[in-house]
Motif scaffolding. Structure first.
Motif, short mmCIF file in Angstrom:
data_model
loop_
_atom_site.label_atom_id
_atom_site.label_comp_id
_atom_site.label_asym_id
_atom_site.label_seq_id
_atom_site.Cartn_x
_atom_site.Cartn_y
_atom_site.Cartn_z
N GLY A 50 -1.73 5.70 -5.30
CA GLY A 50 -0.84 4.71 -4.26
C GLY A 50 -0.38 5.75 -3.42
O GLY A 50 1.05 5.32 -3.46
N HIS A 51 -0.77 7.22 -3.29
CA HIS A 51 0.98 8.34 -3.02
C HIS A 51 -0.57 8.25 -1.31
O HIS A 51 -0.72 9.16 -1.89
CB HIS A 51 0.92 8.21 -3.83
N ALA A 52 0.90 9.34 -0.60
CA ALA A 52 0.40 10.00 0.21
C ALA A 52 -0.25 12.30 -0.78
O ALA A 52 0.38 11.78 -1.16
CB ALA A 52 1.58 10.67 2.38
N PHE A 53 -1.04 12.16 -0.24
CA PHE A 53 -1.37 13.20 -0.60
C PHE A 53 -2.67 14.09 0.11
O PHE A 53 -3.04 13.32 0.82
CB PHE A 53 -2.34 13.24 -2.19
#
Length: 130
Positions: free
Chosen positions: A105-108
């Motif tokens: 659920g995060h930019a990576f």
């Protein structure tokens, strides 16, 4: 130091993951393989029969990634290591499996798992069952 063959960036669609949605939709997985072996026989003969045919190896690895799903990258990496070690000339293998579209659920940029497996009795090297 042992000679090495590197196969990097092998991109194959698969249906691996913990979540049902990952198994239903599928996604691309990227595999990097580093095989440790003695390349002297191939260098002397100039014959592909005396080394690991990396085209054939890519086919075998792709078949595993595209095959029956597993929940964890750790399991997939272990299966890929076993494919590489099926060739008696390979003394150790390092496999990295990348999952660039993992459900985070995060930019990576990437998530990956790396396993290194050496044949038993290889001096000075960690030994892990494949």
């Amino acid at each position: 130091m042992m000679d090495r063959i590197h196969l990097t960036g092998l991109r194959v669609p698969g249906r691996h993951g913990v979540y049902d949605s990952e198994r239903e939709r599928g996604q691309d997985f990227v595999v990097d393989a580093v095989l440790e072996l003695d390349l002297s026989p191939a260098a002397a003969s100039d014959e592909v029969a005396d080394t690991v045919d990396y085209g054939h190896l890519a086919d075998q690895l792709a078949e595993v990634v595209a095959g029956p799903p597993v929940r964890l990258l750790e399991t997939l990496a272990t299966r890929l290591c076993a494919v590489c070690l099926a060739d008696h000339r390979v003394l150790a293998v390092t496999i990295t499996v990348h999952k660039p579209a993992a459900p985070i659920g995060h930019a990576f940029r990437d998530v990956s798992v790396t396993r290194r497996v050496a044949r038993p009795g290889r001096p000075g090297r960690p030994e892990h069952p494949a």
